[in-house]
Design a protein around this motif. Structure first.
Motif, PDB file in Angstrom:
ATOM      1  N   VAL A   1       0.837  -1.204   0.000  1.00 37.80           N
ATOM      2  CA  VAL A   1       0.000   0.000   0.000  1.00 37.80           C
ATOM      3  C   VAL A   1       0.874   1.258   0.000  1.00 37.80           C
ATOM      4  N   HIS A   2       1.964   1.227   0.755  1.00 38.62           N
ATOM      5  CA  HIS A   2       2.918   2.347   0.658  1.00 38.62           C
ATOM      6  C   HIS A   2       3.344   2.556  -0.793  1.00 38.62           C
ATOM      7  N   GLU A   3       3.693   1.440  -1.450  1.00 40.36           N
ATOM      8  CA  GLU A   3       4.164   1.534  -2.835  1.00 40.36           C
ATOM      9  C   GLU A   3       3.076   2.063  -3.753  1.00 40.36           C
ATOM     10  N   GLN A   4       1.834   1.609  -3.518  1.00 42.35           N
ATOM     11  CA  GLN A   4       0.729   2.117  -4.338  1.00 42.35           C
ATOM     12  C   GLN A   4       0.626   3.633  -4.239  1.00 42.35           C
ATOM     13  N   LEU A   5       0.768   4.127  -3.018  1.00 44.60           N
ATOM     14  CA  LEU A   5       0.627   5.568  -2.816  1.00 44.60           C
ATOM     15  C   LEU A   5       1.823   6.317  -3.408  1.00 44.60           C
ATOM     16  N   ARG A   6       2.988   5.716  -3.295  1.00 49.38           N
ATOM     17  CA  ARG A   6       4.187   6.338  -3.891  1.00 49.38           C
ATOM     18  C   ARG A   6       4.033   6.388  -5.408  1.00 49.38           C
ATOM     19  N   ILE A   7       3.583   5.254  -5.977  1.00 45.77           N
ATOM     20  CA  ILE A   7       3.415   5.206  -7.435  1.00 45.77           C
ATOM     21  C   ILE A   7       2.378   6.240  -7.871  1.00 45.77           C
ATOM     22  N   ALA A   8       1.318   6.380  -7.074  1.00 44.12           N
ATOM     23  CA  ALA A   8       0.275   7.362  -7.405  1.00 44.12           C
ATOM     24  C   ALA A   8       0.833   8.777  -7.391  1.00 44.12           C
ATOM     25  N   GLU A   9       1.864   8.979  -6.603  1.00 38.27           N
ATOM     26  CA  GLU A   9       2.510  10.298  -6.589  1.00 38.27           C
ATOM     27  C   GLU A   9       3.464  10.465  -7.754  1.00 38.27           C
ATOM     28  N   GLY A  10       3.620   9.442  -8.548  1.00 40.73           N
ATOM     29  CA  GLY A  10       4.492   9.540  -9.705  1.00 40.73           C
ATOM     30  C   GLY A  10       5.913   9.077  -9.458  1.00 40.73           C
ATOM     31  N   LEU A  11       6.175   8.575  -8.272  1.00 40.91           N
ATOM     32  CA  LEU A  11       7.532   8.100  -7.971  1.00 40.91           C
ATOM     33  C   LEU A  11       7.773   6.763  -8.665  1.00 40.91           C
ATOM     34  N   SER A  12       9.015   6.495  -8.979  1.00 42.61           N
ATOM     35  CA  SER A  12       9.331   5.201  -9.573  1.00 42.61           C
ATOM     36  C   SER A  12       9.441   4.164  -8.458  1.00 42.61           C
ATOM     37  N   LEU A  13       9.473   2.910  -8.850  1.00 42.63           N
ATOM     38  CA  LEU A  13       9.511   1.826  -7.872  1.00 42.63           C
ATOM     39  C   LEU A  13      10.692   2.004  -6.922  1.00 42.63           C
ATOM     40  N   SER A  14      10.457   1.792  -5.646  1.00 43.62           N
ATOM     41  CA  SER A  14      11.513   2.010  -4.663  1.00 43.62           C
ATOM     42  C   SER A  14      12.567   0.923  -4.766  1.00 43.62           C
ATOM     43  N   SER A  15      13.716   1.209  -4.193  1.00 50.55           N
ATOM     44  CA  SER A  15      14.796   0.222  -4.228  1.00 50.55           C
ATOM     45  C   SER A  15      14.407  -1.027  -3.449  1.00 50.55           C
ATOM     46  N   VAL A  16      13.595  -0.850  -2.413  1.00 52.15           N
ATOM     47  CA  VAL A  16      13.121  -2.011  -1.646  1.00 52.15           C
ATOM     48  C   VAL A  16      12.347  -2.957  -2.562  1.00 52.15           C
ATOM     49  N   VAL A  17      11.487  -2.371  -3.407  1.00 51.25           N
ATOM     50  CA  VAL A  17      10.689  -3.178  -4.316  1.00 51.25           C
ATOM     51  C   VAL A  17      11.594  -3.873  -5.333  1.00 51.25           C
ATOM     52  N   ARG A  18      12.548  -3.132  -5.890  1.00 48.27           N
ATOM     53  CA  ARG A  18      13.409  -3.722  -6.917  1.00 48.27           C
ATOM     54  C   ARG A  18      14.230  -4.869  -6.352  1.00 48.27           C
ATOM     55  N   GLU A  19      14.733  -4.672  -5.149  1.00 46.96           N
ATOM     56  CA  GLU A  19      15.528  -5.749  -4.534  1.00 46.96           C
ATOM     57  C   GLU A  19      14.650  -6.960  -4.231  1.00 46.96           C
TER      58      GLU A  19
END
Lengths: 223, 534
Positions: B317-335
Motif C-alpha cells: 500500500v505504501h508503494e501504491q501511494l508512492r506510485i500514485a505520486e508519480g515516484l518510480s519503484l523504490s529500491s526495496v521493491v526492486r531488490e
C-alpha cells in the motif's frame, strides 16, 4: 494456593446418564426420548443440571455435583456410576485442543423461569445452550408427554439471513430428501442454496422468486 | 508534473479501509474515511482523520455510488482516492471520473481497468504475447436462445469436458459455473449470462476448460509511471469455497526456482501488454502436470496482499501511494523483485468470515459479543471489527485476516495453530473451525493443494457434532461451578455452603457474571475438565 482452591471447586461433580446425547432428530423435550415401558425413568438428583445444545438434533448432557465431602474420584460409582456415567468422557476431545468459551445470552421470549441460556464456543463452533435443573426438565417432559404425543410434526425451513429469493426449486406436493435444494437466497453478494433439513413432502412454499425475506421468515414447510 | 498527495480518501470499509488508513498515517498523509449509515461508528471511521457519509446501508446506496464518493472527496478536499478491493476498485468509469475531477485514482489507469476487466480481451491479449491461456473460447458465446446456445456444443467438445462457463465481466467467484454434461451446457450458458447481466451489467460469457486437480497460483505485480513492471513473488490460493478464497500463502509451496521465475515472467508479460501502472495480480492455474495457464488479472490490491508483504518486506500500500505520486519503484521493491524466485520465509493468511462452515459457508449476521485477537511473534491481524460490532448482511462477511509468518512452512503452520487457538470470537459463527481443522490437516501440511481441496476434504458434520457434545459438558460444568457448594475461583464469598440448592446461578445476563465467566474460563478450565479427562 489459588489454583488448588479452584480445582477443588471444580471437582465435586460428575456426569450422570445423558438423556439425549445421541439425538434422533425429535428434538429435546419431545416424547419418545425416554423408555415407553411402564417403569418411569428415575428422576435425576435434585442438583443435577441439564445442558441442551440447541443444534439440530439437540444434544444434551446432565451433570450432577459430587457430594461436598466426596473425594471426587472418577468412576467410584457413587453417583450415577457405571459406564453410562463415564460416557461423555470418551467423547471428549483432549482438553487442550480448543478454548471453550462461555458467554451470556439474553433471555428469549417465552423462556421458562429457571431456564437460562448461554453461548458456548468450542473449537470455534458456536452453540446456544439451554441450562436448567435436570429434574425440572424431566418433569416438564413427562407432563408434555402425558398431554399427548405431538409426533415430529411439520418442519418449517426459515431464512437463515435476510436477502432476496432468487429461485424456488420446489412446489407443494414435491417429495424431498435431506439435502434437496429448496430455494436459493441471495445475501451478502452471494447466492446461497437452502437445502431440505429432512426428507418429507412439501406442504407449503411461502416465498416466490424475487421476494425479499428477513432472517427467520418462513420459506418452506416440509410435512 | 508530480502530484504531491496530501489527503487520501479511502473509498472502502472494514479491514481494508483500516489497513489503507494506517498506511496513510505512516506516510504522513491525511486520510478521509467514508461510511454508510450502518458503519457510522466503525473502526475505519474512527481511525481516519476525516469522515464523510455516503448514504444508507445498502452498498448500492453508499460504497458503490461513484458520484457520492467523488462528492465526498471534493467536500473533504481529498487529492487522491484509494479504492481498496471490491466496490469501485476495478470500475474504469470511476477511475476516469476521478482523473477528470483532478483527483488521483490510486490504481491502474482507467484504460487498463477496462482492458483487463474484460476477461475475454485479457485472454486474447495474453495469448497474443505468448502467455498460455486456459484452453477455451475467445469470443462471447451466443446466449440469445437455447438453440443458439446449443450451437456452442462443438466448440465445447474442442475445449473438453468438464468445463467452466465464465462471465467476461465476472469476479469474486460470481458468474462462474462448472458444467459436466453436454445436455447441461445451453442452460448453464443462459443462466450464467443472466446472472452476469444482473451483477455486472454485461452478459458476455465464455467457455474455459476445467483443469482437474489444478492449483490457483497468482503473481503480485507492481508497475510505475516509467513503465517498469516487476513481480513481487507468487501466492497459492487453492483453498477456496464457491470459487472464493479462504486461505492464501506465499510463496506457493513445492515450486522450484525456475518454475517460480517462469510464472513471474508470465505475469509481467501480461501486465506489460496492458501498460500496467500501480498494483495488480495475475492469476494462473497450475496443473498437476506442471503446466501454467493464465486465468485473469485483478487490477487492484488483493485481499491477500499481506502474505506477500510478510515474505518480501515490501509494504504494497505504501508503494501504491508512492506510485500514485508519480515516484518510480523504490529500491526495496526492486531488490525484493530480484530475489522473488528464491524467497525466504513463509506466510499464511486465513480469512475469518462471518459464515457457517457447517452450512456450506453461508453468511451469518449478528453482534460480536466477544473479540480477542491473537498476538505474539510473527502474527499480523487485519480486522475491521471489534467487540460490539454488528455484522450486517449488506456487505462481504470478511471480519478479519489472520496472517502468520515464519522461516519455513511447517513453522508457519505451527504458528498458525497457536494463533488460531488464541483467537476468541463470540456472538457470530465464523470460519475459525474450518481454519483450525485445516491447520491440523495432513494433506494441507503436505501441501497437496488443489482448488477442489475444500469440496473433497471438508466434512464438518462429525467435527461439529463432537464440539456440540463438548459444549453441553462445558455449559453444565460451568453452571454447576456456581452451585457446587464451594467457592468458585472468583465467586462471591456468600456462595459458599449453598451446596444442596438445585438452583442455577442467577444473573447470567449481567455484566458481573460475564466477567465471572471469563475468570472461570481462565482459572477453571483445566481443572473443570480433569475429573473426566484422565
Amino acid at each position: 494456593m489459588e489454583r488448588h482452591e479452584a480445582r477443588t471447586a471444580m471437582e465435586p461433580m460428575k456426569p450422570v446418564e445423558p438423556p439425549g446425547a445421541q439425538g434422533d432428530g425429535a428434538g429435546a423435550g419431545t416424547p419418545g426420548r425416554f423408555p415407553e415401558s411402564p417403569a418411569r425413568a428415575p428422576l435425576p438428583s435434585p442438583e443435577a443440571i441439564r445442558a441442551t445444545v440447541e443444534t439440530e438434533p439437540p444434544v444434551s448432557t446432565d451433570l450432577e455435583p459430587y457430594p461436598p465431602d466426596s473425594t471426587g474420584a472418577v468412576g467410584d460409582g457413587a453417583v450415577g456410576g457405571g459406564e453410562e456415567a463415564a460416557r461423555p468422557v470418551g467423547e471428549r476431545p483432549g482438553a487442550d485442543d480448543g478454548d471453550p468459551l462461555v458467554l451470556p445470552l439474553p433471555a428469549v421470549a417465552g423462556q421458562p423461569p429457571g431456564v437460562e441460556r448461554v453461548e458456548v464456543v468450542v473449537d470455534g463452533w458456536r452453540f446456544e445452550v439451554r441450562l436448567e435443573p435436570a429434574r425440572r426438565a424431566v418433569l416438564r417432559e413427562r407432563a408434555r408427554r402425558s398431554a399427548g404425543p405431538s409426533a415430529s410434526g411439520p418442519r418449517v425451513v426459515r431464512a437463515p439471513l435476510p436477502g432476496r429469493i432468487v429461485r424456488v426449486f420446489v412446489a407443494p406436493g414435491d417429495e424431498v430428501e435431506t439435502g434437496t435444494r429448496l430455494c436459493s437466497l441471495e445475501a451478502m453478494k452471494m447466492e446461497n442454496e437452502i437445502l431440505a433439513p429432512a426428507p418429507g413432502t412439501i406442504e407449503r412454499v411461502g416465498v416466490e422468486a424475487g421476494a425479499r425475506v428477513e432472517q427467520g421468515d418462513d420459506l418452506v414447510v416440509i410435512g | 508534473m508530480r502530484p504531491q498527495l496530501r489527503r487520501v480518501l479511502v473509498a472502502n470499509r472494514g479491514e481494508i479501509a483500516l489497513r489503507i488508513i494506517r498506511a496513510c498515517r505512516e506516510l504522513g498523509l491525511e486520510s478521509v474515511a467514508v461510511y454508510s449509515d450502518a458503519d457510522r461508528d466503525a473502526r475505519h471511521v474512527r481511525a481516519a482523520d476525516f469522515a464523510e457519509r455516503l448514504g444508507p446501508a445498502p452498498a448500492a446506496d453508499s460504497y458503490l455510488r461513484a458520484d457520492a464518493v467523488l462528492d465526498a472527496a471534493r467536500r473533504a478536499g481529498a487529492d487522491a482516492i484509494h479504492p481498496g478491493y471490491g466496490f469501485l476498485s476495478e470500475r474504469a468509469p470511476f477511475a476516469a471520473a476521478c482523473e477528470a475531477a483532478g483527483i488521483v485514482f490510486v490504481g491502474p489507469a482507467a484504460e487498463t481497468l477496462a482492458g483487463l476487466g474484460d476477461k475475454l480481451a485479457a485472454r486474447r491479449a495474453a495469448r497474443d504475447v505468448g502467455v498460455p491461456i486456459v484452453p477455451g473460447t475467445l469470443e462471447p458465446a451466443p446466449v440469445s436462445s437455447l438453440e443458439s446456445a446449443a450451437s456452442v456444443l462443438d466448440l465445447a467438445d474442442d475445449v473438453g469436458w468438464p468445463l467452466m462457463v465464465k462471465a467476461s465481466a465476472g469476479g469474486g467467484g460470481r458468474g462462474m459455473r462448472r458444467v459436466d454434461r453436454r445436455e447441461d451446457l445451453a442452460g448453464a450458458l443462459i443462466a450464467a449470462s443472466r446472472e452476469a447481466e444482473a451483477a455486472f451489467g454485461d452478459g458476455a460469457v465464455y467457455l474455459e476448460r476445467y483443469v482437474e486437480g489444478a492449483r490457483h497460483v497468482e503473481v503480485q505485480l507492481l508497475g510505475d509511471a516509467e513503465g517498469t513492471i516487476v513481480a513481487l513473488g507468487e501466492r497459492d490460493c487453492s483453498i477456496q469455497r464457491r470459487h472464493q478464497k479462504l486461505v492464501e500463502e506465499a510463496p506457493a509451496p513445492g515450486l522450484d526456482e525456475d518454475a517460480r521465475r517462469r510464472i513471474h515472467e508470465l505475469g509481467v508479460a501480461v501486465a506489460q501488454a496492458f501498460g500496467l501502472r500501480n498494483a495488480a495480480t495475475a492469476e494462473f492455474l497450475l496443473a498437476p502436470d506442471g503446466n501454467v495457464w493464465f486465468l485473469e488479472v485483478n487490477t487492484r490490491l488483493q485481499v491477500e496482499h499481506g502474505v506477500t508483504e510478510l515474505v518480501t518486506g515490501v509494504d504494497i500500500v505504501h508503494e501504491q501511494l508512492r506510485i500514485a505520486e508519480g515516484l518510480s519503484l523504490s529500491s526495496v521493491v526492486r531488490e525484493a523483485a530480484a530475489r522473488a524466485a528464491s524467497p525466504r520465509g513463509h506466510a499464511i493468511e486465513v480469512r475469518v468470515s462471518a459464515e457457517d462452515p457447517a452450512n456450506a459457508f453461508l453468511p451469518v449476521s449478528g453482534r460480536i459479543t466477544r473479540w480477542r485477537e491473537p498476538g505474539g511473534p510473527g502474527v499480523r491481524l487485519d480486522a475491521g471489527v471489534e467487540e460490539g460490532s454488528e455484522v450486517a448482511t449488506h456487505y462481504d462477511p470478511l471480519l478479519a485476516k489472520l496472517l502468520v509468518v515464519a522461516t519455513d512452512r511447517p513453522t508457519a503452520l505451527a504458528r498458525l495453530r497457536r494463533a488460531l487457538a488464541e483467537f476468541e470470537i463470540g456472538g457470530v459463527q465464523t470460519t475459525l473451525p474450518f481454519h483450525r481443522w485445516l491447520a491440523e490437516d495432513p494433506a494441507f501440511a503436505g501441501a497437496r493443494l488443489s482448488t477442489s481441496f475444500v469440496a473433497e476434504r471438508w466434512e464438518p458434520g462429525p467435527l461439529r457434532g463432537q464440539a456440540a457434545r463438548r459444549a453441553a459438558l462445558v455449559a453444565s460444568t460451568w453452571a454447576l461451578a456456581g452451585t457446587s457448594g464451594r467457592r468458585r475461583p472468583d465467586g462471591p464469598a456468600g456462595s459458599a455452603g449453598q451446596a444442596s440448592l438445585p438452583t442455577i446461578r442467577k444473573g447470567v445476563g449481567d455484566a458481573s457474571e460475564g466477567h465471572a465467566a471469563d475468570v472461570w474460563r481462565q482459572e477453571g478450565r483445566r481443572e473443570a475438565t480433569r475429573p473426566w479427562g484422565q
